[in-house]
Design a protein around this motif. Structure first.
Motif, PDB file in Angstrom:
ATOM      1  N   THR A   1       0.810  -1.195  -0.029  1.00 40.77           N
ATOM      2  CA  THR A   1       0.110  -0.023   0.141  1.00 40.77           C
ATOM      3  C   THR A   1       0.802   1.222   0.075  1.00 40.77           C
ATOM      4  N   PRO A   2       0.830   2.169  -0.897  1.00 41.83           N
ATOM      5  CA  PRO A   2       1.484   3.198  -1.122  1.00 41.83           C
ATOM      6  C   PRO A   2       1.766   4.269   0.267  1.00 41.83           C
ATOM      7  N   VAL A   3       0.872   4.142   1.027  1.00 46.40           N
ATOM      8  CA  VAL A   3       0.922   5.187   2.206  1.00 46.40           C
ATOM      9  C   VAL A   3       1.492   4.352   3.329  1.00 46.40           C
ATOM     10  N   MET A   4       1.558   3.088   3.191  1.00 51.23           N
ATOM     11  CA  MET A   4       2.485   2.357   4.084  1.00 51.23           C
ATOM     12  C   MET A   4       3.898   2.140   3.732  1.00 51.23           C
ATOM     13  N   ASN A   5       4.313   2.717   2.552  1.00 45.43           N
ATOM     14  CA  ASN A   5       5.740   2.482   2.293  1.00 45.43           C
ATOM     15  C   ASN A   5       6.464   2.754   3.372  1.00 45.43           C
ATOM     16  N   HIS A   6       7.624   2.138   3.608  1.00 44.64           N
ATOM     17  CA  HIS A   6       8.665   2.343   4.633  1.00 44.64           C
ATOM     18  C   HIS A   6       8.178   2.238   6.017  1.00 44.64           C
ATOM     19  N   ALA A   7       7.142   1.764   6.075  1.00 40.24           N
ATOM     20  CA  ALA A   7       6.621   1.391   7.337  1.00 40.24           C
ATOM     21  C   ALA A   7       7.640   0.454   8.121  1.00 40.24           C
ATOM     22  N   ARG A   8       7.635   0.361   9.546  1.00 45.05           N
ATOM     23  CA  ARG A   8       8.743  -0.476  10.356  1.00 45.05           C
ATOM     24  C   ARG A   8       7.843  -1.131  11.216  1.00 45.05           C
ATOM     25  N   ILE A   9       8.131  -2.031  11.804  1.00 44.11           N
ATOM     26  CA  ILE A   9       7.300  -3.019  12.781  1.00 44.11           C
ATOM     27  C   ILE A   9       8.588  -3.077  14.164  1.00 44.11           C
ATOM     28  N   ARG A  10       7.941  -2.550  15.208  1.00 45.99           N
ATOM     29  CA  ARG A  10       8.589  -3.096  16.400  1.00 45.99           C
ATOM     30  C   ARG A  10       7.815  -3.529  17.701  1.00 45.99           C
TER      31      ARG A  10
ATOM     32  N   MET B   1       1.684 -16.693  -1.582  1.00 41.31           N
ATOM     33  CA  MET B   1       0.271 -16.890  -2.137  1.00 41.31           C
ATOM     34  C   MET B   1      -0.056 -16.460  -3.422  1.00 41.31           C
ATOM     35  N   GLY B   2       0.937 -15.521  -3.686  1.00 44.26           N
ATOM     36  CA  GLY B   2       0.509 -14.724  -5.024  1.00 44.26           C
ATOM     37  C   GLY B   2      -0.105 -13.601  -4.757  1.00 44.26           C
ATOM     38  N   THR B   3      -0.236 -12.827  -3.300  1.00 47.07           N
ATOM     39  CA  THR B   3      -0.734 -11.657  -2.973  1.00 47.07           C
ATOM     40  C   THR B   3       0.024 -10.435  -3.882  1.00 47.07           C
ATOM     41  N   ALA B   4       0.928 -10.512  -4.311  1.00 47.97           N
ATOM     42  CA  ALA B   4       1.620  -9.568  -5.053  1.00 47.97           C
ATOM     43  C   ALA B   4       2.218 -10.091  -6.396  1.00 47.97           C
ATOM     44  N   GLY B   5       1.386 -10.911  -6.874  1.00 48.80           N
ATOM     45  CA  GLY B   5       1.506 -11.321  -8.261  1.00 48.80           C
ATOM     46  C   GLY B   5       2.302 -12.523  -8.399  1.00 48.80           C
TER      47      GLY B   5
ATOM     48  N   HIS C   1      -2.458  -7.936  -0.102  1.00 46.52           N
ATOM     49  CA  HIS C   1      -1.322  -8.452   0.317  1.00 46.52           C
ATOM     50  C   HIS C   1      -0.898  -7.902   1.713  1.00 46.52           C
ATOM     51  N   ASP C   2      -1.320  -6.435   1.841  1.00 45.97           N
ATOM     52  CA  ASP C   2      -0.972  -6.033   3.379  1.00 45.97           C
ATOM     53  C   ASP C   2      -1.978  -6.426   4.430  1.00 45.97           C
ATOM     54  N   ARG C   3      -3.063  -6.643   3.983  1.00 47.56           N
ATOM     55  CA  ARG C   3      -3.895  -7.342   5.065  1.00 47.56           C
ATOM     56  C   ARG C   3      -3.548  -8.613   5.661  1.00 47.56           C
ATOM     57  N   LEU C   4      -3.066  -9.444   4.597  1.00 48.57           N
ATOM     58  CA  LEU C   4      -2.665 -10.913   4.889  1.00 48.57           C
ATOM     59  C   LEU C   4      -1.290 -10.603   5.521  1.00 48.57           C
ATOM     60  N   LEU C   5      -0.606  -9.765   5.183  1.00 52.87           N
ATOM     61  CA  LEU C   5       0.715  -9.470   5.856  1.00 52.87           C
ATOM     62  C   LEU C   5       0.652  -9.045   7.354  1.00 52.87           C
ATOM     63  N   LEU C   6      -0.415  -8.392   7.654  1.00 46.32           N
ATOM     64  CA  LEU C   6      -0.696  -8.014   9.127  1.00 46.32           C
ATOM     65  C   LEU C   6      -1.068  -9.091   9.946  1.00 46.32           C
TER      66      LEU C   6
ATOM     67  N   ARG D   1       6.161 -15.688   3.036  1.00 44.64           N
ATOM     68  CA  ARG D   1       4.903 -16.772   3.044  1.00 44.64           C
ATOM     69  C   ARG D   1       3.864 -16.066   2.531  1.00 44.64           C
ATOM     70  N   VAL D   2       3.547 -14.623   2.617  1.00 47.30           N
ATOM     71  CA  VAL D   2       2.426 -13.805   2.160  1.00 47.30           C
ATOM     72  C   VAL D   2       2.584 -13.784   0.527  1.00 47.30           C
ATOM     73  N   ALA D   3       3.850 -13.355   0.185  1.00 45.70           N
ATOM     74  CA  ALA D   3       4.191 -13.336  -1.242  1.00 45.70           C
ATOM     75  C   ALA D   3       3.923 -14.599  -1.995  1.00 45.70           C
TER      76      ALA D   3
END
Lengths: 446, 373
Positions: free
Chosen positions: B28-37, B103-107, B74-79, B99-101
């Motif tokens: 999702t473009p608005v989530m570009n460069h997000a990080r998780i901690r 599934m074909g979520t990003a093609g 893709h991002d919903r499943l990744l979350l 694992r998410v990719a």
């Protein structure tokens, strides 16, 4: 370029039709080394819209070096209108031949030493700075001296080519400074500019005006094409220090406005028959320019009735193409993904279907900007069920085909992705959850 | 190199790598460069750059992103996948996103790239395991160990090895199973950096190469730039060079640890956490850079003005080095990452969702997923 063709135009045509993006780029590399024939040029013309999107890294050749300055004003032959400062792609081979003849021998040698390598911006400006003025002089000389190629033409054809030669000569003359300035502008469409960027536009226009009316007209056309924002160019012309009487300056602006309107009309109508992706991009660009021109007040140089006519034409084209895309083109491509084919083919089919869906999504946006929002929403809600039904059939078909889990997942996801592009991720999640229940019931609650 | 401005740098720098978070390849473009901690509640939290392009980050609970932004499938499943991850390390996040990719979520191409990358990781881990064992045999004086006697493709490889490894037991004061388990555990951490003088290029080395190429290409591209764009390019190049230098050094140090396998085996049990941290330092340092290099690579066919925008985007996502890391690096003069960010909003773009231009941006992010699988 070799003198030995390595494959025929028919073979080439067959190759490019089924090629993925990566394959297409490899084929293009091969074609760059071939002797160009009208058939090969025709095949390349057919895939030009794909190439524009892919922006392949072209190897350095003298012919390409001489073409780079002309690119801003190159248009498909169908879009070329006599009297406008544009260059038809059909005239390009002749212009290239005439320009090549004028390049001095040491220039050709310098170019040969770089041949085949990627064209870097710095090297391009350096070599071009040496060769473009000579090519421009050669083009003018050929026109005035009645070169053999030109003397065979008569009447209107000769007149049209003369116009294009003059435009090309100006572009080649101005290229060393103009290209560098154009590269500094933001990506098109240019909506908001910084003072520095406005200063850049004004500098370019002032310099062009100092070289005469033809040069100014050509440069204005280049800037309109580069910014997709004719009003920005008009405002820059108003603001800059030109040694022109006010009425002459206004004359240039009015002429630009009229030419923009007639060019937009041609482009908008051309989108009626163009391939889906080209049509969508053309319409988006036309709408950007029309919106820009509509910001000019009623007393300004723009004929508002002409703009309304362009909007109406564009609206009709959007309605036709969007309806066709949603009800037939993308749906057929989505169905084709459900039939049994080799995984490699499936990958290129999926890519093609997604491209079509993205173009359709651009048309949806174009429709909304043209004030067709209500019609667009009702079309979307009418067609959404077709895609949902298709996805359901695909999942049922997958069970029958006994494919491995991973492949079934990918087939389901092909459909989900198309729906996501067309109708958004909420609609896509519905299909995904329903499909997962068919593939692996225990993982269905995502 | 820019000198850090104490107040700004201190304010911006997180204390540790964990606090900085791990880069997540959202599409999702608005989530570009997000990080998780890790968050205080024990679940992860997301750090999302301010969508307006202004200074600051949004700190969101994992399940809050879907309520705040319109996310891709893709991002919903990744979350969902991220909510199941135990340790928020670059390695674990990479596995979850693969694992998410897959599934074909990003093609389909991204799915293939993720599958291949997963298989490559497994092979490398096995190879490192075998090579560590081989070194252990040699360093303990068992020069006669012949791998041809062990059929590696057979299922009972561990059974066969147990007998051979048992010979090392008295010297190391451990049972064969203990040694085998320990080496397996070490391989998980060591595979990312690889071993010196062996025939494969590890993931960290690949990332370094990619970063080196990015730095080189950016230098050539920036030669024609002036003014603010040149300054931005200089900042990015300074940070890239700094990371390259310290990334190389971190790999060398990890290799030094792995060179003495006897010492490693003897100290692992007591110091496994510290050693694992040292082995993972290169990966933490390089986290986010492969994505940056892939974004630049994906824009290589764009014209100069569009690449300038890409550069602006890259400058706004430069990984900030944590205070802890700066303290331990030989040269603490890390480039001060300026916090002035900007964002270009294009015609036809809704700045909050990135809609319409988002179709292109999502496609770009999916291409980055292929390059950075």
């Amino acid at each position: 370029m070799t003198s030995q063709p390595m494959l025929s135009a028919q073979e080439l045509s067959k190759l490019v039709d089924g090629a993925s993006d990566a394959q297409l780029l490899r084929i293009l590399e091969l074609v760059e080394r071939l002797e160009r024939s009208p058939e090969i040029e025709g095949t390349i013309a057919r895939i030009r819209s794909r190439l524009v999107a892919l922006r392949p890294a072209r190897p350095f050749t003298l012919r390409r070096l001489l073409t780079v300055p002309l690119e801003p004003l190159l248009v498909p032959h169908a879009e070329w209108v006599p009297g406008q400062r544009r260059i038809s792609r059909a005239a390009l081979p002749t212009l290239q031949t005439l320009a090549l003849e004028a390049v001095p021998r040491d220039g050709k040698l310098a170019c040969e030493s770089t041949a085949g390598r990627r064209m870097e911006d710095a090297r391009l400006l350096e070599l071009g700075g040496e060769l473009w003025p000579a090519a421009a002089a050669g083009l003018r000389g050929a026109r005035l001296g009645g070169h053999d190629v030109l003397s065979r033409l008569g009447g209107a054809a000769r007149l049209h080519l003369d116009q294009q030669i003059e435009t090309a000569a100006v572009l080649l003359d101005e290229a060393p400074t103009l290209l560098a300035e154009l590269w500094q502008l933001p990506p098109r469409p240019v909506v908001v500019t910084s003072p520095e960027e406005r200063g850049r536009l004004e500098r370019v226009l002032t310099a062009a005006a100092g070289k005469g009316g033809t040069c100014l007209q050509v440069v204005m056309e280049v800037l309109v094409q580069r910014t997709d924002n004719p009003v920005l160019v008009m405002q820059s012309l108003e603001a800059c220090e030109l040694r022109l009487p006010r009425d002459q300056r206004q004359g240039f602006i009015r002429r630009l406005a009229t030419q923009c309107a007639s060019y937009l009309q041609v482009r908008s109508r051309g989108a009626r028959e163009a391939p889906l992706e080209t049509a969508a991009e053309t319409l988006a660009s036309v709408i950007a320019s029309v919106e820009s021109l509509q910001t000019v007040g009623a007393s300004g140089p723009v004929d508002r009735r002409a703009l309304l006519e362009i909007r109406r034409d564009a609206g009709e084209v959007v309605e036709k193409r969007l309806d066709e895309a949603l009800r037939r083109v993308v749906l057929e491509q989505a169905s084709a993904l459900a039939t049994a084919v080799a995984p490699g083919d499936l990958e290129s089919r999926a890519r093609a279907a997604e491209k079509a869906a993205r173009a359709t999504s651009l048309l949806v946006h174009a429709g909304r900007r043209l004030g067709l929002g209500q019609w667009v929403e009702s079309l979307l809600s009418e067609t959404r069920d077709d895609y949902h039904k298709l996805a359901r059939e695909v999942v049922q078909g997958l069970e029958a085909r006994g494919l491995p889990r991973q492949e079934r997942m990918l087939c389901l996801m092909d459909q989900v992705r198309l729906v996501e592009i067309l109708y958004g991720s909420d609609a896509a999640m519905e299909i995904l959850n329903e499909g997962l229940a068919g593939i692996e019931p225990e993982a269905a609650a995502v | 190199m820019n000198k850090p401005q104490p107040e700004a740098a201190a304010l911006l720098r997180p204390a540790t790598f964990a606090e900085r978070g791990v880069a997540v390849p959202f599409t999702t473009p608005v989530m570009n460069h997000a990080r998780i901690r890790p968050s205080r509640s024990g679940h992860g939290e997301l750090l999302v750059p301010n969508p307006s392009g202004a200074r600051g980050l949004y700190v969101l609970p994992l399940d809050g992103a879907g309520r705040t932004f319109s996310l891709t499938v893709h991002d919903r499943l990744l979350l969902e996948e991220l909510s199941r991850v135990q340790a928020l390390t670059p390695q674990e996040i990479r596995h979850a996103s693969r694992r998410v990719a897959m599934m074909g979520t990003a093609g389909r191409e991204a799915a293939r790239a993720a599958t291949e990358a997963g298989e490559r990781d497994q092979t490398e881990r096995l190879l490192v395991n075998v090579l560590l064992l081989d070194r252990l045999f040699r360093q303990t004086g068992f020069m006669d160990f012949d791998w041809r006697r062990i059929a590696l493709q057979k299922r009972d490889i561990r059974e066969r090895l147990r007998g051979e490894v048992g010979r090392l037991g008295p010297q190391l004061g451990m049972r064969a199973d203990e040694i085998l388990n320990m080496l397996e555990e070490i391989s998980i951490h060591a595979a990312t950096v690889g071993l010196p003088d062996v025939g494969f290029v590890s993931r960290a080395q690949t990332a370094l190469k990619m970063l080196g190429r990015f730095d080189e290409e950016l230098r050539a591209w920036a030669a024609l730039e002036a003014g603010a764009h040149r300054e931005t390019a200089n900042l990015v190049m300074d940070c890239a060079s700094f990371t390259l230098q310290h990334g190389r050094s971190a790999i060398d140090k990890a290799h030094a640890i792995l060179a003495d396998v006897i010492g490693l085996v003897r100290t692992w049990r007591a110091n496994s956490e510290t050693i694992a941290e040292r082995l993972a330092l290169a990966e933490w340092l390089l986290d986010g850079w492969q994505q940056i290099a892939a974004i630049w690579e994906a824009s290589r066919h764009e014209e100069r003005p569009a690449r300038r925008m890409t550069l602006g985007e890259i400058a706004s996502m430069l990984p900030v080095l944590p205070k802890d890391a700066v303290k331990h690096l030989d040269d603490a003069a890390a480039p001060a990452i300026q916090s002035h960010r900007r964002r270009w909003v294009r015609l036809h773009e809704d700045w909050r969702t990135g809609s319409i231009v988002a179709a292109d941006a999502t496609q770009r992010n999916e291409a980055v997923r292929i390059l950075d699988a």
